[in-house]
Design an enzyme around this catalytic site. Sequence first.
Site, PDB file in Angstrom:
ATOM      1  N   ASP A  10     -18.438  16.783   9.768  1.00 51.69           N
ATOM      2  CA  ASP A  10     -18.793  17.575   8.605  1.00 51.69           C
ATOM      3  C   ASP A  10     -19.759  16.702   7.778  1.00 51.69           C
ATOM      4  O   ASP A  10     -19.824  15.483   7.992  1.00 51.69           O
ATOM      5  CB  ASP A  10     -17.513  17.880   7.820  1.00 51.69           C
ATOM      6  CG  ASP A  10     -17.789  18.577   6.515  1.00 51.69           C
ATOM      7  OD1 ASP A  10     -18.606  19.512   6.490  1.00 51.69           O
ATOM      8  OD2 ASP A  10     -17.183  18.171   5.496  1.00 51.69           O
ATOM      9  N   ASP A  12     -20.728  17.332   3.910  1.00 49.30           N
ATOM     10  CA  ASP A  12     -20.380  17.183   2.487  1.00 49.30           C
ATOM     11  C   ASP A  12     -18.993  16.570   2.323  1.00 49.30           C
ATOM     12  O   ASP A  12     -18.004  17.162   2.756  1.00 49.30           O
ATOM     13  CB  ASP A  12     -20.438  18.553   1.792  1.00 49.30           C
ATOM     14  CG  ASP A  12     -21.835  19.165   1.860  1.00 49.30           C
ATOM     15  OD1 ASP A  12     -22.782  18.495   1.429  1.00 49.30           O
ATOM     16  OD2 ASP A  12     -21.975  20.307   2.341  1.00 49.30           O
TER      17      ASP A  12
HETATM   18  C1  BG6 Z   1     -19.973  22.980   2.632  1.00 49.33           C
HETATM   19  C2  BG6 Z   1     -19.536  22.499   1.274  1.00 49.33           C
HETATM   20  O1  BG6 Z   1     -20.227  21.889   3.460  1.00 49.33           O
HETATM   21  O2  BG6 Z   1     -21.167  23.761   2.531  1.00 49.33           O
HETATM   22  C3  BG6 Z   1     -19.388  23.677   0.316  1.00 49.33           C
HETATM   23  O3  BG6 Z   1     -18.288  21.827   1.404  1.00 49.33           O
HETATM   24  C4  BG6 Z   1     -20.685  24.477   0.282  1.00 49.33           C
HETATM   25  O4  BG6 Z   1     -19.079  23.190  -0.967  1.00 49.33           O
HETATM   26  C5  BG6 Z   1     -21.032  24.907   1.707  1.00 49.33           C
HETATM   27  O5  BG6 Z   1     -20.545  25.616  -0.547  1.00 49.33           O
HETATM   28  C6  BG6 Z   1     -22.328  25.736   1.781  1.00 49.33           C
HETATM   29  O6  BG6 Z   1     -23.404  24.949   1.364  1.00 49.33           O
HETATM   30  P1  BG6 Z   1     -24.863  25.507   1.047  1.00 49.33           P
HETATM   31  O7  BG6 Z   1     -25.670  24.264   0.791  1.00 49.33           O
HETATM   32  O8  BG6 Z   1     -25.331  26.272   2.245  1.00 49.33           O
HETATM   33  O9  BG6 Z   1     -24.740  26.377  -0.151  1.00 49.33           O
HETATM   34 MG    MG Z   2     -16.780  18.685   3.586  1.00 51.46          MG
END
Ligand code: BG6
Ligand code: MG
Length: 223
Positions: A10, A12
Amino acid sequence: MKTVKALIFDMDGVITETSENHYLAWKSLAGTLGFDFERAFNEKLKGVSRRDSLELILQAAGKATAYSEAEKKRLMDEKNALYLASIQGFTRENLLPGVAAFLGEIKGEGMKVAIASASQSAPLLVQKLGIEAWVDHIVDPAGLPGKPDPAIFLSAMDHFGLTPEECLGVEDAVAGIAAIKAAGMFALGIGDRTVLTRADLVIENFESITLKGLLEVAHGKNH
Ligand code: BG6
Ligand code: MG
């Protein structure tokens, strides 16, 4: 367990601490909707797609049916603009502790690295963090069901032509650990073991373990 040949990460909260950036952007957006956004509620949003996060926030604010599709699109764009502005200055300095050395170890062993993030900004982050040379594949989450569905981890596995036993998933979110386990893979959790109860092993960060140590645990698991 068969020999692990790929690690599927993963992004984030695992590679870099963008969880805080997502949290603050949603908090700011929720504020404009009159919803007081608590940090505890944010745990439910970790690993969850932009669309599903908005729906959860609107539900919690008692506004599940208050917005048209066009307005929801505008709210998601607003949140994403805030988020993108907040990661503008990201560099290799923003890698979480031990990540650079750990990725280097994996590549040194000739193993594969994939990113399985729900975020559409994962390719941008890979570039900003300067880890392109260590990443063999980034799964495109568009069109795939979100975590806890295993699809994103299985997509990375299929890309490499491997079996679940040959892959190891790494996650900081409850939904993400559930996705890895549903894919039939060994799950390494980053964070708090009282939260990530379904993970096979939980560490605080990549300074707490070596690749060799991790593989010993993973390979010993089903023996
Ligand atoms: C995930 C995060 O990896 O990605 C979430 O943990 C986030 O917090 C999700 O909302 C979607 O991300 P993005 O950048 O496409 O809005
Ligand atoms: Mg994460």
